[in-house]
Design a protein around this motif. Sequence first.
Motif, PDB file in Angstrom:
ATOM      1  N   VAL A 128       8.968   6.240  12.186  1.00  0.00           N
ATOM      2  CA  VAL A 128       8.339   5.033  11.642  1.00  0.00           C
ATOM      3  C   VAL A 128       8.423   3.958  12.715  1.00  0.00           C
ATOM      4  O   VAL A 128       9.476   3.788  13.337  1.00  0.00           O
ATOM      5  CB  VAL A 128       9.085   4.553  10.368  1.00  0.00           C
ATOM      6  CG1 VAL A 128       8.554   3.229   9.878  1.00  0.00           C
ATOM      7  CG2 VAL A 128       9.008   5.595   9.277  1.00  0.00           C
ATOM      8  N   ARG A 129       7.328   3.247  12.929  1.00  0.00           N
ATOM      9  CA  ARG A 129       7.359   2.144  13.893  1.00  0.00           C
ATOM     10  C   ARG A 129       8.219   1.015  13.350  1.00  0.00           C
ATOM     11  O   ARG A 129       8.179   0.709  12.160  1.00  0.00           O
ATOM     12  CB  ARG A 129       5.951   1.620  14.152  1.00  0.00           C
ATOM     13  CG  ARG A 129       5.113   2.572  14.934  1.00  0.00           C
ATOM     14  CD  ARG A 129       3.824   1.902  15.332  1.00  0.00           C
ATOM     15  NE  ARG A 129       3.040   2.806  16.136  1.00  0.00           N
ATOM     16  CZ  ARG A 129       1.760   3.044  15.949  1.00  0.00           C
ATOM     17  NH1 ARG A 129       1.112   2.421  14.994  1.00  0.00           N
ATOM     18  NH2 ARG A 129       1.130   3.886  16.730  1.00  0.00           N
ATOM     19  N   MET A 130       8.986   0.396  14.242  1.00  0.00           N
ATOM     20  CA  MET A 130       9.838  -0.710  13.809  1.00  0.00           C
ATOM     21  C   MET A 130       8.988  -1.845  13.239  1.00  0.00           C
ATOM     22  O   MET A 130       9.391  -2.500  12.281  1.00  0.00           O
ATOM     23  CB  MET A 130      10.740  -1.221  14.940  1.00  0.00           C
ATOM     24  CG  MET A 130      11.827  -2.126  14.394  1.00  0.00           C
ATOM     25  SD  MET A 130      13.002  -2.811  15.576  1.00  0.00           S
ATOM     26  CE  MET A 130      13.677  -1.381  16.326  1.00  0.00           C
ATOM     27  N   SER A 131       7.806  -2.066  13.809  1.00  0.00           N
ATOM     28  CA  SER A 131       6.925  -3.127  13.299  1.00  0.00           C
ATOM     29  C   SER A 131       6.518  -2.847  11.851  1.00  0.00           C
ATOM     30  O   SER A 131       6.436  -3.770  11.038  1.00  0.00           O
ATOM     31  CB  SER A 131       5.687  -3.285  14.188  1.00  0.00           C
ATOM     32  OG  SER A 131       4.926  -2.093  14.218  1.00  0.00           O
ATOM     33  N   GLU A 132       6.282  -1.578  11.508  1.00  0.00           N
ATOM     34  CA  GLU A 132       5.946  -1.214  10.131  1.00  0.00           C
ATOM     35  C   GLU A 132       7.133  -1.485   9.206  1.00  0.00           C
ATOM     36  O   GLU A 132       6.973  -2.005   8.104  1.00  0.00           O
ATOM     37  CB  GLU A 132       5.555   0.253  10.036  1.00  0.00           C
ATOM     38  CG  GLU A 132       4.253   0.598  10.720  1.00  0.00           C
ATOM     39  CD  GLU A 132       3.977   2.098  10.735  1.00  0.00           C
ATOM     40  OE1 GLU A 132       4.554   2.839   9.908  1.00  0.00           O
ATOM     41  OE2 GLU A 132       3.199   2.523  11.595  1.00  0.00           O
ATOM     42  N   LEU A 133       8.309  -1.106   9.680  1.00  0.00           N
ATOM     43  CA  LEU A 133       9.522  -1.333   8.905  1.00  0.00           C
ATOM     44  C   LEU A 133       9.718  -2.825   8.654  1.00  0.00           C
ATOM     45  O   LEU A 133       9.934  -3.256   7.520  1.00  0.00           O
ATOM     46  CB  LEU A 133      10.738  -0.756   9.641  1.00  0.00           C
ATOM     47  CG  LEU A 133      12.080  -0.998   8.969  1.00  0.00           C
ATOM     48  CD1 LEU A 133      12.289  -0.016   7.837  1.00  0.00           C
ATOM     49  CD2 LEU A 133      13.204  -0.885   9.980  1.00  0.00           C
ATOM     50  N   MET A 134       9.587  -3.622   9.716  1.00  0.00           N
ATOM     51  CA  MET A 134       9.806  -5.059   9.593  1.00  0.00           C
ATOM     52  C   MET A 134       8.723  -5.716   8.729  1.00  0.00           C
ATOM     53  O   MET A 134       9.009  -6.671   8.006  1.00  0.00           O
ATOM     54  CB  MET A 134       9.868  -5.711  10.971  1.00  0.00           C
ATOM     55  CG  MET A 134      11.032  -5.193  11.813  1.00  0.00           C
ATOM     56  SD  MET A 134      12.596  -5.209  10.916  1.00  0.00           S
ATOM     57  CE  MET A 134      13.247  -6.746  11.479  1.00  0.00           C
TER      58      MET A 134
END
Length: 127
Positions: A61-67
Amino acid sequence: MILLRRLLGDVLRRQRQRQGRTLREVSSSARVSLGYLSEVERGQKEASSELLSAICDALDVRMSELMREVSDELSLAELAASAAATEPVPAPVRPMLGSVSVTSVAGVPTERVTIKAPTEAVDVVAA
């Protein structure tokens, strides 16, 4: 009080469960102890950016998606808290995102790339 670490842990747990993976599988892949990952998911420990990166890699999962998901959860929690308060707090305005497909840069054909960007005009300059 809204705790960011608790919201982050909730989102991480949902991401892991959506994939049908166990704490053991993700902790092994992220090279973090099972107990520590469990504490992060329960919002008991603050995760460093390095640890978050390792967990995101393990979950693919991309960190940007998580954030982004954490940000959405935070907005909802703030709205719920303001609804309970005597004075309402205005909701933050988040720009609407639209998809843009890029098939060439400066006239040179490239792989097709889809970018989510604000719907307002945005200048993109190739480096």
